[in-house]
Design an enzyme around this catalytic site. Structure first.
Site, short mmCIF file in Angstrom:
data_model
loop_
_atom_site.label_atom_id
_atom_site.label_comp_id
_atom_site.label_asym_id
_atom_site.label_seq_id
_atom_site.Cartn_x
_atom_site.Cartn_y
_atom_site.Cartn_z
N GLY A 26 -24.55 4.51 20.19
CA GLY A 26 -24.74 4.92 18.80
C GLY A 26 -24.93 6.42 18.74
CG HIS A 64 -19.04 2.89 25.77
ND1 HIS A 64 -19.77 2.28 24.77
CD2 HIS A 64 -19.24 4.22 25.64
CE1 HIS A 64 -20.38 3.22 24.06
NE2 HIS A 64 -20.08 4.41 24.56
CD GLN A 121 -27.74 9.60 25.66
OE1 GLN A 121 -28.15 9.76 24.52
NE2 GLN A 121 -26.54 10.01 26.06
CD GLU A 138 -19.01 -1.28 25.38
OE1 GLU A 138 -19.21 -0.49 24.43
OE2 GLU A 138 -19.59 -1.19 26.48
CE LYS A 178 6.98 -23.82 -3.76
NZ LYS A 178 5.80 -24.43 -4.42
CG ASP A 233 -1.92 -1.09 1.28
OD1 ASP A 233 -2.13 -1.71 0.22
OD2 ASP A 233 -2.49 -1.34 2.36
CB CYS A 243 -23.43 4.94 25.55
SG CYS A 243 -22.83 6.59 25.09
#
Length: 544
Positions: free
Chosen positions: A354, A516, A385, A518, A223, A147, A381
């Site tokens: 989100g 959060h 709400q 997690e 190889k 890249d 989160c």
């Protein structure tokens, strides 16, 4: 003296450099060495904070408030070492820093060029803020060899290899050895070409990790070693596995950690203690039962958008010795009549974070279903709400309750944080202006109310530290009205201004959190909220 291991990738993207780096870190830890992992990303964004989840997947937030690549989540989960802002650098950040220095006159009128100025900045990003007694720094280079955008990073690590020498640097290249069914054999040519591409920029890999769906025969390994100029013992079969938590065990069986120690002339000694890795792999493979949890999200077409969330549910399953079967549900389907019946039969409902109005009404309907049908619920989160808005509309008699994120509203149950304090610094934010750098980010304390489910779930501790990423907050001024109808504000910022946790006392298990959790869950240390949520789902499934 810190030793540097650089991990690159070739042939195709998404081969698993992040998991490979994390697994190597775990193996070195098991042998008693200290490690820190870093990620260099070639994209021009300053950070992934404003990137679409469909483009990049989740944004992993660190304790110090950095928005970073999701691979840093793998690093933390495998090694337990908390990532920092300095552990993730992008082309955008590097160029921004170099241009800022040029504007200040730091280069004394010199012509600023990719070499040496950009490469020097990259080398600084690799080496800065490392403890002097750190044994290993594992540096993952994002992208694929070949890249254009990766070239400055490859040149920088080539220079570091030359400056520090082979006694302190090692290059590991992850590549693909595909099996062609029509030919009935593995093909090594893509790996050969990928290594040649790496050699063209001056880097000779010391080890090859070969992704494959079957063991590479000895003659093929020989190889590959011959054509790629590496030791045969350094050609490692990176086999597909049924769980990522088997990867450290698999790599150890292939001799990866021994080959790294041999390269650095370090004593290999006895076998590393991988007992805990084997234990969790056994639980994942042979659970005592299965629970079904619906994740009602808006980015489910790219599951990497919820990577840490899915892993945290796995951790909760490990803690309860069950398999968590995730039912991915697009929240927008619940905006149609009678569609919430889609949730019948699940043992838990999770509404994740989100941004934006799309799918919000569907999430509110999912919350209502969980509340009315007594299904264990965890809102994270944005999910918290939506839980508060649902309570305001359907219990508190405020049908116009909404969030100012969606536009002007009569009852702003959720609103933009126009100001808040952290320490002695008062920060001000407005709805206009750049999106980057306008959120409450990083680790903040939450005080837990005595006698609450939240405090019980956390083991009785009065204050917890959790990671946040949000612009909007539940409006504390509606607390009295909402608590009067049963929605308890069980966690607040220490000053009592910002709601952090809500719950229902008359529900089997219903918790919404503004942060959060997690992001802090690990396979050997599952987050209490996920352990508790899955335990509630187990009870819902009548498994205990």
């Amino acid at each position: 003296m810190t030793r540097f291991v650089f991990i690159t990738g070739g042939v195709v993207s998404s081969l698993g450099k992040g998991i490979a780096s994390a697994a190597l870190g775990a193996l070195l830890q098991a042998r008693g060495y200290s490690v820190r992992l870093r990620k260099l990303d070639p994209y021009l964004n300053v950070d992934p904070g404003t990137m679409s989840p469909y483009q990049h997947g989740e944004v992993f937030v660190t304790d110090d408030g950095a928005e970073t690549d999701l691979d840093l989540g793998h690093y933390e989960r495998f090694t337990g070492v908390h990532a920092r802002k300095s552990d993730n650098a992008t082309t955008g950040r590097i160029y921004s820093d170099v241009i800022a220095r040029e504007r200040r006159g730091d280069y004394l009128g010199a012509t600023v060029q990719v070499i040496p100025h950009i490469t020097d900045a990259i080398k600084d990003a690799v080496t800065r803020d490392l403890n002097q007694d750190l044994d290993f720094a594992l540096i993952e280079i994002g992208g694929t060899v070949g890249d254009i955008e990766s070239l400055p990073f490859l040149e920088a690590i080539r220079q570091l290899g030359n400056e520090l020498g082979p006694s302190r640097t090692m290059f590991v290249h992850l590549t693909l050895v595909p099996y062609i069914p029509s030919a009935g054999e593995l093909k090594t040519k893509p790996t050969q070409h990928s290594v040649k591409e790496l050699q063209n920029v001056g880097i000779q890999p010391n080890m090859l990790l070969c992704r494959c769906d079957r063991l590479i025969p000895e003659n093929e390994r020989r190889k590959i070693a011959n054509f790629c100029n590496v030791r045969q013992e350094a050609v490692v079969s990176a086999l597909d596995v049924d769980t990522i938590y088997s990867v450290p065990i698999r790599y150890h069986e292939e001799g990866m950690d021994r080959e790294v120690l041999r390269h650095f002339n370090l004593p290999i000694g006895g076998e590393p203690d991988l007992t805990r890795w084997r234990e969790i792999a056994d639980v994942v493979r042979a659970p005592d039962g299965v629970v079904k949890i619906a994740i009602v999200g808006k980015y489910i077409t790219l599951l990497d958008s919820y990577k840490s969330l899915a892993e945290a549910l796995v951790h909760g399953g490990i803690a309860n010795r069950v398999k968590v079967e995730i039912d991915w549900v697009d929240s927008q389907i619940f905006e149609q009549a009678d569609s919430v019946q889609r949730l019948e039969g699940v043992h838990g409902i999770l509404v994740p974070g989100g941004f934006g109005e799309r799918g919000a009404e569907g999430k509110i309907e999912a919350v209502r279903f969980a509340r009315e049908h007594k299904v264990p619920f965890l809102g994270i989160c944005f999910g918290m709400q939506m839980a508060v808005i649902e309570a305001a509309r359907n219990l508190a008699g405020l049908p116009d309750a909404s969030s100012t994120e969606f536009g002007p509203c009569e009852v702003p149950i959720v609103g933009l944080m126009t100001e808040w304090a952290r320490g002695n610094d008062l920060e001000r934010r407005s709805a206009s202006g750049d999106l980057g750098g306008t959120m409450r980010l990083g680790s903040y304390p939450a005080a837990l109310i005595e006698g609450s489910l939240a405090r019980e779930t956390y083991g009785g501790v009065p204050v917890v530290q959790e990671r946040h990423r949000h612009r909007y907050e539940v409006n504390i001024h509606y607390r009295e009205q909402l608590e009067a109808v049963g929605l308890r504000f069980s966690g607040l910022s220490p000053d009592g201004v910002l709601p952090e946790i809500v719950e229902y006392a008359d529900h089997p298990w219903f918790v919404g959190v503004q942060y959060h959790p997690e992001l802090k869950s690990k396979p050997f240390d599952p987050h209490p909220l996920f352990s508790g949520f899955v335990a509630a789902a187990v009870r819902q499934a009548r498994l205990v």
